[in-house]
Structures are given as structure tokens and as C-alpha cells.
Scaffold this active site. Structure first.
Site, PDB file in Angstrom:
ATOM      1  N   GLN A  75       0.648  -1.373  -0.084  1.00  0.00           N
ATOM      2  CA  GLN A  75       0.269  -0.439  -0.151  1.00  0.00           C
ATOM      3  C   GLN A  75       0.992   1.262  -0.437  1.00  0.00           C
ATOM      4  OE1 GLN A  75      -2.582  -1.812   3.501  1.00  0.00           O
ATOM      5  NE2 GLN A  75      -3.742  -0.145   2.330  1.00  0.00           N
TER       6      GLN A  75
ATOM      7  N   ASN B 137      -1.424 -10.462   8.704  1.00  0.00           N
ATOM      8  CA  ASN B 137      -2.716 -10.046   8.520  1.00  0.00           C
ATOM      9  C   ASN B 137      -3.869 -10.430   8.043  1.00  0.00           C
ATOM     10  OD1 ASN B 137      -3.112  -6.769   9.163  1.00  0.00           O
ATOM     11  ND2 ASN B 137      -3.589  -7.372   6.893  1.00  0.00           N
ATOM     12  N   GLU B 138      -5.087 -10.242   9.059  1.00  0.00           N
ATOM     13  CA  GLU B 138      -6.801 -10.600   9.153  1.00  0.00           C
ATOM     14  C   GLU B 138      -5.800 -11.897   8.070  1.00  0.00           C
ATOM     15  OE1 GLU B 138      -7.719  -7.358   7.324  1.00  0.00           O
ATOM     16  OE2 GLU B 138      -7.998  -5.785   8.862  1.00  0.00           O
TER      17      GLU B 138
ATOM     18  N   HIS C  70       1.401  -9.729   4.489  1.00  0.00           N
ATOM     19  CA  HIS C  70      -0.256  -8.276   3.963  1.00  0.00           C
ATOM     20  C   HIS C  70      -0.775  -8.836   3.220  1.00  0.00           C
ATOM     21  CE1 HIS C  70      -2.023  -4.421   7.082  1.00  0.00           C
ATOM     22  NE2 HIS C  70      -2.490  -4.918   5.317  1.00  0.00           N
TER      23      HIS C  70
HETATM   24  C1  BGC Z   1      -5.691  -4.084   5.870  1.00  0.00           C
HETATM   25  C2  BGC Z   1      -5.295  -2.366   6.050  1.00  0.00           C
HETATM   26  C3  BGC Z   1      -6.392  -1.253   5.141  1.00  0.00           C
HETATM   27  C4  BGC Z   1      -7.395  -1.266   6.292  1.00  0.00           C
HETATM   28  C5  BGC Z   1      -8.576  -0.422   5.616  1.00  0.00           C
HETATM   29  C6  BGC Z   1      -7.366  -3.495   6.944  1.00  0.00           C
HETATM   30  O1  BGC Z   1      -7.896  -4.753   6.900  1.00  0.00           O
HETATM   31  O2  BGC Z   1      -5.083  -4.109   6.622  1.00  0.00           O
HETATM   32  O3  BGC Z   1      -4.109  -3.025   4.411  1.00  0.00           O
HETATM   33  O4  BGC Z   1      -5.750  -0.530   4.143  1.00  0.00           O
HETATM   34  O5  BGC Z   1      -7.544  -2.230   6.848  1.00  0.00           O
HETATM   35  O6  BGC Z   1      -9.471  -0.469   5.357  1.00  0.00           O
END
Ligand code: BGC
Length: 424
Positions: free
Chosen positions: A37, A175-176, A131
């Protein structure tokens, strides 16, 4: 220009009038960014290709992003200058291993210099090993749909940790990893179809049978391998140098059940699947909360008529964070770091209000005795918001996308002043 100057003032009183409280010793007060990003030119990543094929679900390609692959020093200096004490950023697998089994010393050197810069600025580095993006070659061989994808991810983690682990304070494998579950719940049919066409176009471009881009394939196809990948990567990072606290971060939107027989528990099951159980084996769990979801006995309910909406289209609801912290404390029982909390808005006064609302929740949770070890605002920069492109501005710092000039917003100084004083 001394971009940190206004942060030296005393923090403003809490808008609610509630007394501020000191954060516990070692509390991580920071901000975050991800590789794809912010870095720009991430040409070997799956998303770079997905952004540029036709059709695509991306509004626009990431291209230069915020040029952070070159301007990382400035980013870290801004975060440190504001008075923050932690910085969360991602290392890009596709840069470190641009071809299968070929590891780039230059890329590892690059991230090594970033870690040194964080430490020089008094920022405890928190590293995301993944990520959302994977290398293009990994997607083309089937990504996490193929069982040995777990071993390949663990090998990347092992090689990276061996070089970089000695300076990491904390790390997350994924991440998530439950974001595909979130998308499955809320993505519409048309979007799903275009997503499939996009992956087919990527496969054609690679001359491969398929293209398994982690965030765009159904979780049913990848989840078992991702669980395996998480476990193996966590073991690899912990076996490496340093004393890295290793965990994962979860997308945790607060599920608010309304009325007898509401479907809250079913929605939570659908949102988290196996990841609650996995998180129990982590040193910490990263809570990432942006809003709430209201659910009744028949399903999802609309936000109240007087609700305010963020630029992302969902309800402005910083209070959701208290709900998810308590949920994580109760269901997972591991130390908690709020690894993402933020808002997309062009009105920075609403960002300050959001931060204050979220911190009030952290304050209450600490008062209740919950082990919250950090608050990391998402994000440092106005950056590439995935499929939404550059229009959604989460940043504490404005970025001119032509000159890449960074200009901290009042919210950056607001958060910095709190961090400097160690109060929320
Ligand atoms: C993510 C980010 C994203 C943010 C805002 C999160 O789920 O880890 O990469 O920019 O949300 O939408």
C-alpha cells in the site's frame, strides 16, 4: 521543516471529559503501514498484476503508491518525530523472494536498514510477514490452495527472521487471515464474478493454469493451508534470533446482536472460523476494528437513521473497539495489541474524534483489567486503499501523489502528543 514541532505540546483533555490515564509500561503507541500500500513499484506481487489486467476489481493500480520503498527514512522520521514509540510495517515476500528459492540480499538489506532506523527513532518495530500480497510466482503455482504453500511461506519467514528478527519487537505471520471470511459475508455477487474473471486474466498473463491471489479466492480453498502456514511461520520466527513476540492480527468488526434469538453468535462463527483457536497459541493477538455490524434474529440490520458514515461507506463507530477488545479477551485470552484502528475521511477533525473515541474504549478496557499492550493507528500515510484506490484517506499524514511530499495533519500531532505524554 521540523514536522514534529507541534507534538511537543501537552495533550488536550479527553473530549468526553473523562480523566486521562497513564498507559501501562511498555505500551506500544504507534502507527502502521503495509508494504504494497505504501512502497510503490511492487511489480512482483500478485496484486500488481491483478490491478493491471482487464477486468479488475481495482479502481486504479497502485503504481508508485507513496514511494515509501525510497522514502521510508522520511516516514520513520515523521513517526518518531511525532513522539510515537512503535511502527508497524510489512516486509514484501515478492521482493525478498522474487523467484522461488531465490532470496534477495539487497531486499533483506533494505528492510534491515528500516529496522535500524526505527530503533534510532525510538520506535519498536512490529513486522507483518504477510499483509495480503503474495509473490506472483506463488499465486501462479496455486498459492495457499496447494498444501506445500505452507512450507514455502515458512521458508520465507525463516530466511527473513534469520536476517531481521534480532531487531523486531513483535511480528505477525498473517495480517487478517480471516479477511476472506469477512469478504465472503459482505461481497456482492457482481464483484465476486469480476474477481473470478480478474484471476483468470492473471493466469493467462502468467501462462499458468490458475492464479491464486490470497484475498480473492474463497477461504474454503486456502484456510487449512494458511493455518498450517501460520503455525510453521510462527515456529520459524521464534526459532530465529531475538525475542520476537509473534502473533497474528484479525479483522474484528464488533458484532452487536439485537433482539431475542439474534444471529450474533452465528455471524461470529462465520467471521472467525478456526482463527480464534489458532490465536490462543500466539504471544499476542492483534485486534483490527473499524466499525460494528448490527444483527437481529433475521440477519443484518441497518445502522440507526442518525448514523454518521465514513468515506469507506460504513458507520463511524469508534466504540466498536471496546466490544472487540472484550471479545478477544474473553474468547482468546492472550495479550492484546490494537494493531489497526482508523478512519477514512477528508475531515481530519473526525479522525481526531475517532481516535479519541477508540482510545476511550482502550482506557475503559484497561480499567477493567484487560491486558491491552498497544494502540496502533491505521495508517501513517494516505496510501493505496486496495480495490478502492487512493480516494480513501486513512492517513495521519497527507501524501501528494505527484511530488510525494508528506504533510502531517493535526490528528498526527494529536496522537503524538498523547504518546509523548504516555496517556490516553
Ligand atoms: C487492512 C488494511 C486496510 C485497512 C482499511 C485493514 O483490513 O489491514 O490494509 O487499508 O483495513 O480498510
Amino acid at each position: 521543516m521540523d514536522k514534529s514541532a507541534p507534538a511537543s505540546g501537552a495533550p488536550a483533555p479527553a473530549p468526553s471529559g473523562a480523566p486521562r490515564r497513564a498507559v501501562p509500561a511498555g505500551f506500544l503507541f504507534g502507527t502502521a503501514i503495509s508494504g504494497h500500500q505504501s512502497e510503490g513499484g511492487n511489480v512482483n506481487a500478485d496484486c500488481w498484476l491483478a490491478e493491471t489486467v482487464t477486468p479488475t476489481v481495482f479502481k486504479e493500480p497502485s503504481f508508485d503508491a507513496c514511494d515509501s520503498y525510497n522514502r521510508w527514512g522520511e516516514d520513520i522520521a515523521i513517526a518518531g518525530g511525532l513522539g510515537l514509540n512503535s511502527y508497524r510495517f510489512g516486509i514484501e515476500w515478492s521482493r525478498i523472494e522474487p523467484e522461488p528459492g531465490v532470496f534477495s540480499n539487497a531486499a533483506l538489506d533494505h528492510y534491515s536498514r528500516r529496522l535500524d532506523a526505527c530503533l534510532e527513532q525510538g520506535l519498536a518495530p512490529m513486522i507483518s510477514f504477510s499483509h495480503f500480497t503474495v509473490p506472483r510466482w506463488f499465486a501462479a503455482r496455486g498459492g495457499f490452495e496447494v498444501a506445500d504453500g505452507a512450507d514455502l511461506f515458512a521458508r520465507f519467514a525463516e530466511r527473513s527472521a534469520a536476517r531481521l528478527g534480532d531487531r523486531m519487537a513483535a511480528a505477525s505471520t498473517f495480517n487478517e487471515p480471516n479477511v476472506q471470511r469477512l469478504l465472503a459475508l459482505f461481497r456482492n455477487e457482481e464483484r465476486r464474478t469480476v474477481g473470478e474473471q480478474m484471476l483468470a486474466a492473471c493466469a493467462r498473463a502468467c501462462g499458468s493454469e490458475r492464479f491464486s491471489s490470497q484475498i480473492f479466492v474463497p477461504y474454503q480453498a486456502t484456510e487449512a493451508t494458511m493455518v498450517d502456514a501460520h503455525r510453521k511461520a510462527m515456529a520459524a520466527i521464534k526459532a530465529g534470533p531475538g525475542d520476537v513476540q509473534v502473533g497474528m492480527t484479525l479483522t474484528m468488526q464488533h458484532v452487536e446482536g439485537v433482539g431475542e434469538g439474534h444471529l450474533g453468535p452465528a455471524l461470529e462463527e462465520a467471521l472467525y472460523g478456526p482463527w480464534i483457536e489458532e490465536a490462543k497459541g500466539c504471544d499476542f493477538v492483534g485486534v483490527q476494528t473499524y466499525t460494528r455490524v448490527i444483527v437481529g434474529p433475521q440477519g443484518r440490520l441497518k445502522p440507526p437513521a442518525d448514523a454518521e458514515f465514513t468515506d469507506s461507506g460504513y458507520e463511524f463507530r469508534p466504540q466498536a473497539l471496546g466490544g472487540t477488545i472484550r471479545f478477544a479477551a474473553e474468547k482468546i485470552g492472550r495479550p492484546i495489541i490494537v494493531t489497526e484502528s482508523g478512519i477514512a475521511t477528508k475531515d481530519d477533525t473526525r479522525r481526531v474524534a475517532f481516535i479519541e473515541g477508540a482510545l476511550e474504549e482502550v482506557r475503559n478496557c484497561l480499567d477493567e483489567g484487560i491486558d491491552v499492550r498497544g494502540y496502533i493507528y491505521w495508517s501513517l500515510l494516505d496510501n493505496f486503499e486496495w480495490t478502492s484506490g487512493y480516494g480513501h484517506r486513512f492517513g495521519l499524514v497527507d501524501v501528494d501523489l505527484k511530488t510525494f511530499e508528506r504533510t502531517p495533519k493535526p490528528s498526527a500531532y494529536h496522537l503524538g502528543a498523547l504518546a509523548r505524554a504516555g496517556v490516553i
